[in-house]
Design a protein around this motif. Structure first.
Motif, PDB file in Angstrom:
ATOM      1  N   ALA A 171       0.827  -1.210   0.000  1.00 16.36           N
ATOM      2  CA  ALA A 171       0.000   0.000   0.000  1.00 16.36           C
ATOM      3  C   ALA A 171       0.859   1.258   0.000  1.00 16.36           C
ATOM      4  CB  ALA A 171      -0.947  -0.004   1.197  1.00 16.36           C
ATOM      5  N   ALA A 172       1.888   1.250  -0.832  1.00 13.07           N
ATOM      6  CA  ALA A 172       2.822   2.376  -0.904  1.00 13.07           C
ATOM      7  C   ALA A 172       2.152   3.585  -1.542  1.00 13.07           C
ATOM      8  CB  ALA A 172       4.063   1.988  -1.705  1.00 13.07           C
ATOM      9  N   ALA A 173       2.487   4.755  -1.018  1.00 10.12           N
ATOM     10  CA  ALA A 173       1.954   5.992  -1.573  1.00 10.12           C
ATOM     11  C   ALA A 173       2.863   6.540  -2.666  1.00 10.12           C
ATOM     12  CB  ALA A 173       1.803   7.033  -0.469  1.00 10.12           C
ATOM     13  N   ALA A 174       4.138   6.126  -2.647  1.00 12.07           N
ATOM     14  CA  ALA A 174       5.108   6.574  -3.650  1.00 12.07           C
ATOM     15  C   ALA A 174       6.268   5.595  -3.645  1.00 12.07           C
ATOM     16  CB  ALA A 174       5.599   7.985  -3.344  1.00 12.07           C
ATOM     17  N   ILE A 175       7.074   5.630  -4.696  1.00  9.44           N
ATOM     18  CA  ILE A 175       8.229   4.746  -4.775  1.00  9.44           C
ATOM     19  C   ILE A 175       9.444   5.511  -5.297  1.00  9.44           C
ATOM     20  CG2 ILE A 175       6.788   2.714  -5.187  1.00  9.44           C
ATOM     21  CD1 ILE A 175       7.681   2.781  -8.116  1.00  9.44           C
ATOM     22  N   VAL A 176      10.606   4.946  -4.996  1.00 10.34           N
ATOM     23  CA  VAL A 176      11.865   5.445  -5.546  1.00 10.34           C
ATOM     24  C   VAL A 176      12.563   4.271  -6.225  1.00 10.34           C
ATOM     25  CG1 VAL A 176      14.126   6.430  -5.027  1.00 10.34           C
ATOM     26  CG2 VAL A 176      12.117   7.202  -3.750  1.00 10.34           C
ATOM     27  N   LEU A 177      13.038   4.486  -7.431  1.00 12.73           N
ATOM     28  CA  LEU A 177      13.776   3.469  -8.158  1.00 12.73           C
ATOM     29  C   LEU A 177      15.258   3.607  -7.833  1.00 12.73           C
ATOM     30  CD1 LEU A 177      12.080   4.043 -11.632  1.00 12.73           C
ATOM     31  CD2 LEU A 177      11.311   2.535  -9.784  1.00 12.73           C
ATOM     32  N   ILE A 178      15.919   2.487  -7.667  1.00 12.86           N
ATOM     33  CA  ILE A 178      17.347   2.499  -7.325  1.00 12.86           C
ATOM     34  C   ILE A 178      18.035   1.355  -8.055  1.00 12.86           C
ATOM     35  CG2 ILE A 178      19.047   2.366  -5.442  1.00 12.86           C
ATOM     36  CD1 ILE A 178      16.578   2.981  -3.552  1.00 12.86           C
ATOM     37  N   HIS A 179      19.172   1.620  -8.640  1.00  9.65           N
ATOM     38  CA  HIS A 179      20.008   0.507  -9.101  1.00  9.65           C
ATOM     39  C   HIS A 179      21.473   0.908  -9.026  1.00  9.65           C
ATOM     40  CE1 HIS A 179      20.317   2.405 -13.140  1.00  9.65           C
ATOM     41  NE2 HIS A 179      21.272   1.534 -13.401  1.00  9.65           N
ATOM     42  N   ASN A 180      22.330  -0.079  -9.033  1.00 10.61           N
ATOM     43  CA  ASN A 180      23.771   0.154  -8.893  1.00 10.61           C
ATOM     44  C   ASN A 180      24.493  -0.111 -10.197  1.00 10.61           C
ATOM     45  OD1 ASN A 180      23.209  -2.730  -8.450  1.00 10.61           O
ATOM     46  ND2 ASN A 180      25.432  -2.892  -8.149  1.00 10.61           N
ATOM     47  N   HIS A 181      25.620   0.546 -10.373  1.00 16.44           N
ATOM     48  CA  HIS A 181      26.528   0.283 -11.481  1.00 16.44           C
ATOM     49  C   HIS A 181      27.797  -0.351 -10.909  1.00 16.44           C
ATOM     50  CE1 HIS A 181      24.830   3.377 -14.619  1.00 16.44           C
ATOM     51  NE2 HIS A 181      24.011   2.360 -14.383  1.00 16.44           N
ATOM     52  N   PRO A 182      28.017  -1.645 -11.127  1.00 15.48           N
ATOM     53  CA  PRO A 182      29.203  -2.311 -10.577  1.00 15.48           C
ATOM     54  C   PRO A 182      30.521  -1.683 -11.025  1.00 15.48           C
ATOM     55  CG  PRO A 182      27.600  -3.926 -11.299  1.00 15.48           C
ATOM     56  CD  PRO A 182      27.103  -2.598 -11.781  1.00 15.48           C
ATOM     57  N   SER A 183      30.514  -0.959 -12.126  1.00 19.03           N
ATOM     58  CA  SER A 183      31.728  -0.293 -12.595  1.00 19.03           C
ATOM     59  C   SER A 183      32.179   0.800 -11.638  1.00 19.03           C
ATOM     60  CB  SER A 183      31.495   0.329 -13.971  1.00 19.03           C
ATOM     61  OG  SER A 183      30.547   1.385 -13.893  1.00 19.03           O
ATOM     62  N   GLY A 184      31.253   1.259 -10.784  1.00 16.81           N
ATOM     63  CA  GLY A 184      31.565   2.350  -9.871  1.00 16.81           C
ATOM     64  C   GLY A 184      31.173   3.707 -10.400  1.00 16.81           C
ATOM     65  N   ASP A 185      30.891   3.786 -11.698  1.00 18.08           N
ATOM     66  CA  ASP A 185      30.502   5.045 -12.331  1.00 18.08           C
ATOM     67  C   ASP A 185      28.972   5.114 -12.406  1.00 18.08           C
ATOM     68  OD1 ASP A 185      30.050   7.274 -13.850  1.00 18.08           O
ATOM     69  OD2 ASP A 185      31.063   6.543 -15.646  1.00 18.08           O
ATOM     70  N   PRO A 186      28.344   6.057 -11.705  1.00 15.75           N
ATOM     71  CA  PRO A 186      26.879   6.104 -11.665  1.00 15.75           C
ATOM     72  C   PRO A 186      26.231   6.854 -12.833  1.00 15.75           C
ATOM     73  CG  PRO A 186      27.765   7.782 -10.226  1.00 15.75           C
ATOM     74  CD  PRO A 186      28.956   7.051 -10.807  1.00 15.75           C
ATOM     75  N   SER A 187      27.007   7.236 -13.824  1.00 14.14           N
ATOM     76  CA  SER A 187      26.439   7.984 -14.948  1.00 14.14           C
ATOM     77  C   SER A 187      25.323   7.179 -15.611  1.00 14.14           C
ATOM     78  CB  SER A 187      27.528   8.291 -15.986  1.00 14.14           C
ATOM     79  OG  SER A 187      28.581   9.036 -15.400  1.00 14.14           O
ATOM     80  N   PRO A 188      24.144   7.788 -15.814  1.00 12.03           N
ATOM     81  CA  PRO A 188      23.010   7.050 -16.386  1.00 12.03           C
ATOM     82  C   PRO A 188      23.187   6.770 -17.870  1.00 12.03           C
ATOM     83  CG  PRO A 188      22.435   9.352 -16.073  1.00 12.03           C
ATOM     84  CD  PRO A 188      23.780   9.160 -15.435  1.00 12.03           C
ATOM     85  N   SER A 189      22.734   5.614 -18.301  1.00 15.01           N
ATOM     86  CA  SER A 189      22.753   5.252 -19.720  1.00 15.01           C
ATOM     87  C   SER A 189      21.402   5.617 -20.346  1.00 15.01           C
ATOM     88  CB  SER A 189      22.993   3.751 -19.874  1.00 15.01           C
ATOM     89  OG  SER A 189      21.896   3.021 -19.344  1.00 15.01           O
TER      90      SER A 189
END
Length: 231
Positions: A171-189
């Motif tokens: 019964a969540a009112a909102a969500i946040v998406l999260i994922h990791n980049h194993p390379s260490g660089d968080p730049s989005p693709s």
């Protein structure tokens, strides 16, 4: 023959255990802390030298590199057997759980940094890519953190059905998406942004807004909301 003195030959104040007792754990360097866990060296090498050889073998990433080593990989260093390997791995896991527990004390999510502090200890060292969803109530307290998929992020793997099933269950009112980049660089693709927009659209239909998508790197992160990549 190694010329490094054995720990017993060092001045008392410089021996790792005695140094910790006198000055606190924060006064020890990485090799000294590892030496305390390893306890003993070999006939040829002091325990400090064994610890330094372990760190040197994986010096490219420093101390972080040993987090995901297996007992077998530890054992490649002469003087580290299975018992010592599992001792070090147990200490690492305790440290990680303590960091997670500390983050959980902050139950209200107000800004991206709050999310990062919550998940960074768990995911910054992972060698696989995890996509998770953080579920929030109306006051933005964390209800749960659910792993949706493990592997490369793609629209075919991260399906809205899997993400919002958990949101509806809690019964969540909102969500946040999260994922990791194993390379260490968080730049989005481009794929990261594509998947995010697809899930945002689903959230509008479901009336469960997607507040942000956080990408975790090695002690770094990117908030797509902060970067203006999503509305």
């Amino acid at each position: 023959m190694n010329n490094m003195p054995m720990v017993k030959d060092l001045p008392v104040a410089e021996r790792p255990r005695e140094k910790l007792l006198a000055k606190g754990a924060q006064s020890l360097n990485n090799a000294e802390l590892l030496a305390i866990l390893l306890r003993t060296g070999t006939k040829e090498d002091s325990v400090l030298h064994v610890a330094e050889k372990l760190l040197a073998q994986y010096k490219e990433r420093g101390l972080a590199s040993i987090v995901n080593l297996s007992p077998h990989e530890f054992s490649k260093i002469k003087g580290i057997g299975t018992v010592k390997a599992v001792t070090v791995l147990a200490a690492i896991e305790l440290g990680r759980r303590l960091a997670e527990q500390t983050a959980e004390l902050r139950t209200v999510i107000e800004k991206p940094r709050d999310i990062v502090d919550y998940v960074m200890p768990r995911f910054r060292y992972e060698t696989k890519e995890y996509f998770i969803v953080m579920l929030l109530n109306t006051k933005h307290h964390v209800l749960a953190v659910h792993t949706v998929s493990i592997g490369s992020l793609s629209a075919s793997i991260v399906h809205p059905r899997e993400v919002f099933r958990e949101a509806m269950y809690h019964a969540a009112a909102a969500i946040v998406l999260i994922h990791n980049h194993p390379s260490g660089d968080p730049s989005p693709s481009k794929e990261d942004i594509c998947v995010t927009r697809k899930l945002i659209q689903t959230g509008v239909i479901m009336d469960i807004p997607v507040l942000d998508h956080i990408i975790i790197g090695d002690n770094k992160y990117v908030s797509l909301k902060e970067k203006g990549m999503i509305e």
